[in-house]
Design a protein around this motif. Structure first.
Motif, PDB file in Angstrom:
ATOM      1  N   ARG A 167       0.853  -1.196   0.000  1.00 20.08           N
ATOM      2  CA  ARG A 167       0.000   0.000   0.000  1.00 20.08           C
ATOM      3  C   ARG A 167       0.884   1.241   0.000  1.00 20.08           C
ATOM      4  O   ARG A 167       1.927   1.271   0.649  1.00 20.08           O
ATOM      5  CB  ARG A 167      -0.910   0.007   1.221  1.00 20.08           C
ATOM      6  N   MET A 168       0.444   2.271  -0.713  1.00 19.62           N
ATOM      7  CA  MET A 168       1.127   3.560  -0.697  1.00 19.62           C
ATOM      8  C   MET A 168       0.144   4.651  -0.304  1.00 19.62           C
ATOM      9  O   MET A 168      -0.970   4.715  -0.827  1.00 19.62           O
ATOM     10  CB  MET A 168       1.735   3.878  -2.067  1.00 19.62           C
ATOM     11  N   ALA A 169       0.561   5.486   0.640  1.00 21.43           N
ATOM     12  CA  ALA A 169      -0.215   6.667   1.021  1.00 21.43           C
ATOM     13  C   ALA A 169       0.498   7.901   0.495  1.00 21.43           C
ATOM     14  O   ALA A 169       1.722   8.022   0.618  1.00 21.43           O
ATOM     15  CB  ALA A 169      -0.343   6.740   2.538  1.00 21.43           C
ATOM     16  N   LEU A 170      -0.269   8.799  -0.117  1.00 19.10           N
ATOM     17  CA  LEU A 170       0.233  10.078  -0.599  1.00 19.10           C
ATOM     18  C   LEU A 170      -0.552  11.176   0.096  1.00 19.10           C
ATOM     19  O   LEU A 170      -1.779  11.083   0.216  1.00 19.10           O
ATOM     20  CB  LEU A 170       0.034  10.202  -2.110  1.00 19.10           C
ATOM     21  N   PHE A 171       0.114  12.239   0.548  1.00 16.92           N
ATOM     22  CA  PHE A 171      -0.615  13.320   1.208  1.00 16.92           C
ATOM     23  C   PHE A 171       0.180  14.620   1.154  1.00 16.92           C
ATOM     24  O   PHE A 171       1.402  14.611   0.992  1.00 16.92           O
ATOM     25  CB  PHE A 171      -0.947  12.949   2.659  1.00 16.92           C
ATOM     26  N   GLN A 172      -0.551  15.725   1.275  1.00 19.35           N
ATOM     27  CA  GLN A 172       0.092  17.029   1.306  1.00 19.35           C
ATOM     28  C   GLN A 172       1.064  17.093   2.483  1.00 19.35           C
ATOM     29  O   GLN A 172       0.734  16.699   3.600  1.00 19.35           O
ATOM     30  CB  GLN A 172      -0.952  18.139   1.452  1.00 19.35           C
ATOM     31  N   SER A 173       2.247  17.618   2.242  1.00 20.38           N
ATOM     32  CA  SER A 173       3.280  17.624   3.277  1.00 20.38           C
ATOM     33  C   SER A 173       2.984  18.587   4.420  1.00 20.38           C
ATOM     34  O   SER A 173       3.661  18.548   5.453  1.00 20.38           O
ATOM     35  CB  SER A 173       4.638  17.951   2.649  1.00 20.38           C
ATOM     36  N   ASP A 174       1.977  19.460   4.246  1.00 18.48           N
ATOM     37  CA  ASP A 174       1.636  20.395   5.317  1.00 18.48           C
ATOM     38  C   ASP A 174       0.502  19.885   6.202  1.00 18.48           C
ATOM     39  O   ASP A 174      -0.010  20.618   7.053  1.00 18.48           O
ATOM     40  CB  ASP A 174       1.275  21.771   4.743  1.00 18.48           C
ATOM     41  N   LEU A 175       0.120  18.614   6.026  1.00 17.02           N
ATOM     42  CA  LEU A 175      -0.934  18.042   6.860  1.00 17.02           C
ATOM     43  C   LEU A 175      -0.356  17.406   8.129  1.00 17.02           C
ATOM     44  O   LEU A 175       0.711  16.785   8.098  1.00 17.02           O
ATOM     45  CB  LEU A 175      -1.712  16.977   6.083  1.00 17.02           C
ATOM     46  N   LEU A 176      -1.076  17.541   9.237  1.00 18.48           N
ATOM     47  CA  LEU A 176      -0.683  16.887  10.482  1.00 18.48           C
ATOM     48  C   LEU A 176      -0.809  15.372  10.346  1.00 18.48           C
ATOM     49  O   LEU A 176      -1.802  14.873   9.817  1.00 18.48           O
ATOM     50  CB  LEU A 176      -1.584  17.348  11.629  1.00 18.48           C
ATOM     51  N   HIS A 177       0.204  14.642  10.835  1.00 20.44           N
ATOM     52  CA  HIS A 177       0.144  13.184  10.803  1.00 20.44           C
ATOM     53  C   HIS A 177       1.105  12.606  11.825  1.00 20.44           C
ATOM     54  O   HIS A 177       1.982  13.299  12.338  1.00 20.44           O
ATOM     55  CB  HIS A 177       0.470  12.650   9.396  1.00 20.44           C
ATOM     56  N   GLU A 178       0.932  11.321  12.122  1.00 22.59           N
ATOM     57  CA  GLU A 178       1.814  10.618  13.047  1.00 22.59           C
ATOM     58  C   GLU A 178       1.813   9.137  12.714  1.00 22.59           C
ATOM     59  O   GLU A 178       0.918   8.637  12.027  1.00 22.59           O
ATOM     60  CB  GLU A 178       1.361  10.825  14.488  1.00 22.59           C
ATOM     61  N   VAL A 179       2.846   8.442  13.167  1.00 23.78           N
ATOM     62  CA  VAL A 179       2.900   6.983  13.080  1.00 23.78           C
ATOM     63  C   VAL A 179       2.656   6.445  14.477  1.00 23.78           C
ATOM     64  O   VAL A 179       3.432   6.718  15.408  1.00 23.78           O
ATOM     65  CB  VAL A 179       4.260   6.492  12.541  1.00 23.78           C
ATOM     66  N   LEU A 180       1.551   5.718  14.638  1.00 22.39           N
ATOM     67  CA  LEU A 180       1.212   5.174  15.946  1.00 22.39           C
ATOM     68  C   LEU A 180       2.187   4.071  16.340  1.00 22.39           C
ATOM     69  O   LEU A 180       2.865   3.481  15.487  1.00 22.39           O
ATOM     70  CB  LEU A 180      -0.219   4.649  15.929  1.00 22.39           C
ATOM     71  N   LEU A 181       2.262   3.796  17.622  1.00 18.23           N
ATOM     72  CA  LEU A 181       3.225   2.839  18.171  1.00 18.23           C
ATOM     73  C   LEU A 181       3.163   1.497  17.441  1.00 18.23           C
ATOM     74  O   LEU A 181       2.087   0.897  17.323  1.00 18.23           O
ATOM     75  CB  LEU A 181       2.935   2.619  19.657  1.00 18.23           C
ATOM     76  N   ALA A 182       4.293   1.058  16.936  1.00 17.18           N
ATOM     77  CA  ALA A 182       4.373  -0.242  16.271  1.00 17.18           C
ATOM     78  C   ALA A 182       4.593  -1.342  17.313  1.00 17.18           C
ATOM     79  O   ALA A 182       5.337  -1.158  18.280  1.00 17.18           O
ATOM     80  CB  ALA A 182       5.502  -0.249  15.257  1.00 17.18           C
ATOM     81  N   LYS A 183       3.947  -2.472  17.103  1.00 18.87           N
ATOM     82  CA  LYS A 183       4.119  -3.624  17.992  1.00 18.87           C
ATOM     83  C   LYS A 183       4.842  -4.760  17.282  1.00 18.87           C
ATOM     84  O   LYS A 183       4.990  -5.852  17.827  1.00 18.87           O
ATOM     85  CB  LYS A 183       2.750  -4.092  18.495  1.00 18.87           C
ATOM     86  N   HIS A 184       5.279  -4.484  16.057  1.00 20.63           N
ATOM     87  CA  HIS A 184       5.972  -5.462  15.224  1.00 20.63           C
ATOM     88  C   HIS A 184       6.817  -4.655  14.237  1.00 20.63           C
ATOM     89  O   HIS A 184       6.482  -3.510  13.932  1.00 20.63           O
ATOM     90  CB  HIS A 184       4.956  -6.332  14.481  1.00 20.63           C
ATOM     91  N   GLN A 185       7.909  -5.238  13.763  1.00 19.18           N
ATOM     92  CA  GLN A 185       8.757  -4.498  12.820  1.00 19.18           C
ATOM     93  C   GLN A 185       7.955  -4.056  11.596  1.00 19.18           C
ATOM     94  O   GLN A 185       7.296  -4.861  10.945  1.00 19.18           O
ATOM     95  CB  GLN A 185       9.933  -5.356  12.376  1.00 19.18           C
ATOM     96  N   ARG A 186       8.015  -2.778  11.274  1.00 15.56           N
ATOM     97  CA  ARG A 186       7.250  -2.160  10.175  1.00 15.56           C
ATOM     98  C   ARG A 186       8.241  -1.511   9.214  1.00 15.56           C
ATOM     99  O   ARG A 186       8.998  -0.621   9.603  1.00 15.56           O
ATOM    100  CB  ARG A 186       6.283  -1.125  10.757  1.00 15.56           C
ATOM    101  N   LEU A 187       8.246  -1.948   7.964  1.00 16.09           N
ATOM    102  CA  LEU A 187       9.194  -1.457   6.963  1.00 16.09           C
ATOM    103  C   LEU A 187       8.473  -0.623   5.912  1.00 16.09           C
ATOM    104  O   LEU A 187       7.355  -0.960   5.500  1.00 16.09           O
ATOM    105  CB  LEU A 187       9.905  -2.625   6.283  1.00 16.09           C
ATOM    106  N   SER A 188       9.123   0.436   5.464  1.00 12.15           N
ATOM    107  CA  SER A 188       8.497   1.296   4.465  1.00 12.15           C
ATOM    108  C   SER A 188       9.556   2.099   3.719  1.00 12.15           C
ATOM    109  O   SER A 188      10.726   2.113   4.101  1.00 12.15           O
ATOM    110  CB  SER A 188       7.496   2.251   5.131  1.00 12.15           C
ATOM    111  N   ILE A 189       9.109   2.753   2.656  1.00 10.48           N
ATOM    112  CA  ILE A 189       9.890   3.802   2.008  1.00 10.48           C
ATOM    113  C   ILE A 189       9.107   5.098   2.188  1.00 10.48           C
ATOM    114  O   ILE A 189       7.959   5.198   1.765  1.00 10.48           O
ATOM    115  CB  ILE A 189      10.111   3.542   0.509  1.00 10.48           C
TER     116      ILE A 189
END
Length: 200
Positions: A167-189
């Protein structure tokens, strides 16, 4: 030589419409299986080279705990993803006059217990980041593993986006966002389509 084309799953018209209406877009089944296997292999082969993203120029940030490896042309598999984003950037320029000139990107690894607190990639237009992108390249993800992208769209509504494989998410760079706590190794670009030359 044939011109490089975006995968069919990258419906440019839909992406443009989503960005226009909501400020973000989701692309599922972004790549074919063969490429995904090679991409995961390249990422995991280089995990020992990742550095603590919270330490930049000797300063420690308390809002993130992930680990990253900046991409370069020597990482040939992931560089193909960067090339796809460059092509998409041209379409975004035609539609929104964003002036995108460059793509900067890194592998990101969130191990269990790691997160990235609420932030903007381009607060108050302080840098050239126009569109942010996160592509999830782990081969499995279960609902209770956390690591979701929580995002406020341009209309003020909040969304929680699961880090589904491919899956790929695209969004405006001026939007508020966060990555919630991972409970398992999460890999991305993670990548940014910029209106200037990104400084790594």
């Amino acid at each position: 030589m044939d011109a490089i084309q975006l995968p069919k799953s990258w419906s440019v018209d839909r992406i443009l419409d989503d960005l226009d209406q909501h400020g973000f877009s989701i692309v599922d089944d972004a790549y074919e299986t063969e490429y995904i296997v090679d991409l995961i292999a390249e990422c995991t082969h280089n995990l020992a080279r990742f550095r603590d993203a919270a330490i930049q120029n000797g300063i420690v940030s308390n809002i993130r705990s992930d680990h990253i490896l900046w991409l370069n042309p020597d990482l040939k598999v992931s560089n193909q993803h960067v090339q796809m984003l460059e092509i998409l950037g041209q379409a975004l320029n035609r539609a929104f006059y964003l002036g995108i000139k460059d793509v900067e990107a890194h592998f990101a690894c969130y191990n269990a217990g790691e997160f990235y607190a609420l932030h903007k990639d381009n607060p108050q237009g302080k840098n050239g980041r126009m569109i942010s992108s996160v592509y999830y390249l782990h081969d499995e993800w279960q609902a209770d593993w956390g690591g979701e992208l929580r995002l406020q769209d341009k209309n003020g509504a909040w969304h929680v986006l699961a880090p589904k494989p491919n899956r790929m998410a695209l969004f405006q760079s001026d939007l508020l966002h966060e990555v919630l706590l991972a409970k398992h190794q999460r890999l991305s670009i993670t990548a940014w389509l910029r209106s200037d030359s990104g400084i790594i």
